[in-house]
Design a protein around this motif. Sequence first.
Motif, PDB file in Angstrom:
ATOM      1  N   ALA A  87       0.832  -1.206   0.000  1.00  0.00           N
ATOM      2  CA  ALA A  87       0.000   0.000   0.000  1.00  0.00           C
ATOM      3  C   ALA A  87       0.867   1.256   0.000  1.00  0.00           C
ATOM      4  O   ALA A  87       0.507   2.265  -0.616  1.00  0.00           O
ATOM      5  CB  ALA A  87      -0.935  -0.003   1.198  1.00  0.00           C
ATOM      6  N   ALA A  88       2.009   1.198   0.664  1.00  0.00           N
ATOM      7  CA  ALA A  88       2.931   2.333   0.638  1.00  0.00           C
ATOM      8  C   ALA A  88       3.475   2.558  -0.771  1.00  0.00           C
ATOM      9  O   ALA A  88       3.646   3.708  -1.204  1.00  0.00           O
ATOM     10  CB  ALA A  88       4.075   2.115   1.623  1.00  0.00           C
ATOM     11  N   ILE A  89       3.735   1.497  -1.494  1.00  0.00           N
ATOM     12  CA  ILE A  89       4.192   1.627  -2.884  1.00  0.00           C
ATOM     13  C   ILE A  89       3.109   2.295  -3.727  1.00  0.00           C
ATOM     14  O   ILE A  89       3.401   3.172  -4.549  1.00  0.00           O
ATOM     15  CB  ILE A  89       4.592   0.247  -3.452  1.00  0.00           C
ATOM     16  N   VAL A  90       1.859   1.912  -3.524  1.00  0.00           N
ATOM     17  CA  VAL A  90       0.751   2.527  -4.258  1.00  0.00           C
ATOM     18  C   VAL A  90       0.671   4.020  -3.937  1.00  0.00           C
ATOM     19  O   VAL A  90       0.476   4.856  -4.831  1.00  0.00           O
ATOM     20  CB  VAL A  90      -0.583   1.811  -3.932  1.00  0.00           C
ATOM     21  N   ALA A  91       0.846   4.386  -2.666  1.00  0.00           N
ATOM     22  CA  ALA A  91       0.784   5.795  -2.279  1.00  0.00           C
ATOM     23  C   ALA A  91       1.929   6.593  -2.895  1.00  0.00           C
ATOM     24  O   ALA A  91       1.727   7.724  -3.349  1.00  0.00           O
ATOM     25  CB  ALA A  91       0.814   5.918  -0.756  1.00  0.00           C
ATOM     26  N   VAL A  92       3.117   6.027  -2.935  1.00  0.00           N
ATOM     27  CA  VAL A  92       4.263   6.716  -3.550  1.00  0.00           C
ATOM     28  C   VAL A  92       4.031   6.899  -5.050  1.00  0.00           C
ATOM     29  O   VAL A  92       4.336   7.965  -5.606  1.00  0.00           O
ATOM     30  CB  VAL A  92       5.570   5.938  -3.272  1.00  0.00           C
ATOM     31  N   LEU A  93       3.482   5.906  -5.698  1.00  0.00           N
ATOM     32  CA  LEU A  93       3.155   6.047  -7.123  1.00  0.00           C
ATOM     33  C   LEU A  93       2.102   7.138  -7.337  1.00  0.00           C
ATOM     34  O   LEU A  93       2.174   7.893  -8.317  1.00  0.00           O
ATOM     35  CB  LEU A  93       2.674   4.716  -7.691  1.00  0.00           C
ATOM     36  N   ALA A  94       1.136   7.242  -6.428  1.00  0.00           N
ATOM     37  CA  ALA A  94       0.117   8.293  -6.538  1.00  0.00           C
ATOM     38  C   ALA A  94       0.738   9.676  -6.397  1.00  0.00           C
ATOM     39  O   ALA A  94       0.356  10.615  -7.107  1.00  0.00           O
ATOM     40  CB  ALA A  94      -0.962   8.086  -5.483  1.00  0.00           C
ATOM     41  N   VAL A  95       1.718   9.822  -5.499  1.00  0.00           N
ATOM     42  CA  VAL A  95       2.414  11.102  -5.352  1.00  0.00           C
ATOM     43  C   VAL A  95       3.116  11.469  -6.655  1.00  0.00           C
ATOM     44  O   VAL A  95       3.055  12.623  -7.107  1.00  0.00           O
ATOM     45  CB  VAL A  95       3.427  11.040  -4.186  1.00  0.00           C
ATOM     46  N   HIS A  96       3.754  10.508  -7.282  1.00  0.00           N
ATOM     47  CA  HIS A  96       4.451  10.777  -8.541  1.00  0.00           C
ATOM     48  C   HIS A  96       3.478  11.160  -9.654  1.00  0.00           C
ATOM     49  O   HIS A  96       3.776  12.029 -10.477  1.00  0.00           O
ATOM     50  CB  HIS A  96       5.305   9.574  -8.946  1.00  0.00           C
ATOM     51  N   VAL A  97       2.323  10.529  -9.692  1.00  0.00           N
ATOM     52  CA  VAL A  97       1.320  10.862 -10.708  1.00  0.00           C
ATOM     53  C   VAL A  97       0.798  12.282 -10.501  1.00  0.00           C
ATOM     54  O   VAL A  97       0.672  13.058 -11.458  1.00  0.00           O
ATOM     55  CB  VAL A  97       0.163   9.832 -10.696  1.00  0.00           C
ATOM     56  N   VAL A  98       0.530  12.654  -9.253  1.00  0.00           N
ATOM     57  CA  VAL A  98       0.041  14.008  -8.974  1.00  0.00           C
ATOM     58  C   VAL A  98       1.109  15.037  -9.337  1.00  0.00           C
ATOM     59  O   VAL A  98       0.804  16.081  -9.934  1.00  0.00           O
ATOM     60  CB  VAL A  98      -0.390  14.145  -7.499  1.00  0.00           C
ATOM     61  N   LEU A  99       2.352  14.758  -9.001  1.00  0.00           N
ATOM     62  CA  LEU A  99       3.432  15.682  -9.358  1.00  0.00           C
ATOM     63  C   LEU A  99       3.571  15.821 -10.869  1.00  0.00           C
ATOM     64  O   LEU A  99       3.781  16.923 -11.387  1.00  0.00           O
ATOM     65  CB  LEU A  99       4.751  15.226  -8.750  1.00  0.00           C
ATOM     66  N   ALA A 100       3.459  14.720 -11.592  1.00  0.00           N
ATOM     67  CA  ALA A 100       3.558  14.776 -13.050  1.00  0.00           C
ATOM     68  C   ALA A 100       2.395  15.580 -13.642  1.00  0.00           C
ATOM     69  O   ALA A 100       2.595  16.375 -14.569  1.00  0.00           O
ATOM     70  CB  ALA A 100       3.578  13.363 -13.627  1.00  0.00           C
ATOM     71  N   LEU A 101       1.193  15.397 -13.098  1.00  0.00           N
ATOM     72  CA  LEU A 101       0.051  16.174 -13.575  1.00  0.00           C
ATOM     73  C   LEU A 101       0.231  17.658 -13.280  1.00  0.00           C
ATOM     74  O   LEU A 101      -0.111  18.510 -14.103  1.00  0.00           O
ATOM     75  CB  LEU A 101      -1.244  15.672 -12.937  1.00  0.00           C
ATOM     76  N   PHE A 102       0.783  17.977 -12.112  1.00  0.00           N
ATOM     77  CA  PHE A 102       1.018  19.375 -11.772  1.00  0.00           C
ATOM     78  C   PHE A 102       2.033  20.010 -12.719  1.00  0.00           C
ATOM     79  O   PHE A 102       1.837  21.124 -13.200  1.00  0.00           O
ATOM     80  CB  PHE A 102       1.495  19.516 -10.331  1.00  0.00           C
ATOM     81  N   VAL A 103       3.105  19.293 -13.002  1.00  0.00           N
ATOM     82  CA  VAL A 103       4.118  19.824 -13.924  1.00  0.00           C
ATOM     83  C   VAL A 103       3.518  20.013 -15.313  1.00  0.00           C
ATOM     84  O   VAL A 103       3.768  21.030 -15.977  1.00  0.00           O
ATOM     85  CB  VAL A 103       5.355  18.895 -13.959  1.00  0.00           C
ATOM     86  N   TYR A 104       2.694  19.067 -15.754  1.00  0.00           N
ATOM     87  CA  TYR A 104       2.057  19.183 -17.066  1.00  0.00           C
ATOM     88  C   TYR A 104       1.153  20.417 -17.130  1.00  0.00           C
ATOM     89  O   TYR A 104       1.211  21.186 -18.085  1.00  0.00           O
ATOM     90  CB  TYR A 104       1.255  17.913 -17.359  1.00  0.00           C
ATOM     91  N   VAL A 105       0.319  20.598 -16.108  1.00  0.00           N
ATOM     92  CA  VAL A 105      -0.599  21.749 -16.100  1.00  0.00           C
ATOM     93  C   VAL A 105       0.180  23.050 -15.987  1.00  0.00           C
ATOM     94  O   VAL A 105      -0.122  24.029 -16.676  1.00  0.00           O
ATOM     95  CB  VAL A 105      -1.632  21.602 -14.964  1.00  0.00           C
ATOM     96  N   ALA A 106       1.202  23.076 -15.133  1.00  0.00           N
ATOM     97  CA  ALA A 106       1.999  24.302 -14.973  1.00  0.00           C
ATOM     98  C   ALA A 106       2.761  24.629 -16.257  1.00  0.00           C
ATOM     99  O   ALA A 106       2.906  25.795 -16.621  1.00  0.00           O
ATOM    100  CB  ALA A 106       2.974  24.136 -13.806  1.00  0.00           C
ATOM    101  N   TRP A 107       3.236  23.629 -16.955  1.00  0.00           N
ATOM    102  CA  TRP A 107       3.968  23.847 -18.205  1.00  0.00           C
ATOM    103  C   TRP A 107       3.051  24.431 -19.279  1.00  0.00           C
ATOM    104  O   TRP A 107       3.458  25.308 -20.041  1.00  0.00           O
ATOM    105  CB  TRP A 107       4.557  22.531 -18.682  1.00  0.00           C
ATOM    106  N   ASN A 108       1.824  23.955 -19.337  1.00  0.00           N
ATOM    107  CA  ASN A 108       0.878  24.410 -20.360  1.00  0.00           C
ATOM    108  C   ASN A 108       0.123  25.663 -19.962  1.00  0.00           C
ATOM    109  O   ASN A 108      -0.746  26.118 -20.696  1.00  0.00           O
ATOM    110  CB  ASN A 108      -0.132  23.306 -20.672  1.00  0.00           C
ATOM    111  N   GLU A 109       0.438  26.247 -18.809  1.00  0.00           N
ATOM    112  CA  GLU A 109      -0.269  27.423 -18.360  1.00  0.00           C
ATOM    113  C   GLU A 109       0.387  28.712 -18.835  1.00  0.00           C
ATOM    114  O   GLU A 109       0.005  29.787 -18.428  1.00  0.00           O
ATOM    115  CB  GLU A 109      -0.322  27.425 -16.823  1.00  0.00           C
ATOM    116  N   GLY A 110       1.338  28.619 -19.730  1.00  0.00           N
ATOM    117  CA  GLY A 110       2.012  29.803 -20.249  1.00  0.00           C
ATOM    118  C   GLY A 110       1.115  30.609 -21.163  1.00  0.00           C
ATOM    119  O   GLY A 110      -0.042  30.289 -21.412  1.00  0.00           O
ATOM    120  N   SER A 111       1.659  31.680 -21.682  1.00  0.00           N
ATOM    121  CA  SER A 111       0.867  32.533 -22.564  1.00  0.00           C
ATOM    122  C   SER A 111       0.624  31.828 -23.896  1.00  0.00           C
ATOM    123  O   SER A 111       1.475  31.111 -24.392  1.00  0.00           O
ATOM    124  CB  SER A 111       1.587  33.854 -22.794  1.00  0.00           C
TER     125      SER A 111
END
Length: 108
Positions: free
Chosen positions: A75-99
């Motif tokens: 279950a800890a492995i699943v939680a760590v993978l979820a953290v990585h997915v959320v971070l990747a989604l945040f980077v994707y959204v932040a990258w595409n939020e430019g002008s």
Amino acid sequence: MQNYDKTAFNWSNLFLYLSSLHSFRNDGSLVSVLKTLLFFTVLMITLPIGLYFASKSFLFEASLGFSSNDSYFYAAIVAVLAVHVVLALFVYVAWNEGSPQWREGKQD
């Protein structure tokens, strides 16, 4: 045997929200950034913790029959993978939020 609630996380709502984040840009850049940051902060807190306990109880112990000690580990492995997915989604959204002009190329 215990009755488990089999309510699944609705991924389509998450992707719909992520695709609608561009509508926040009309509110002003600071408000848009704060809304995005708040959304991902809440997601970073709730998703890994929720997946940890849900996968431990429902997936690993109930469905797969793992022992309590083994289910903690997986279950800890699943939680760590979820953290990585959320971070990747945040980077994707932040990258595409430019002008939009920068993404379309140089305007002469």
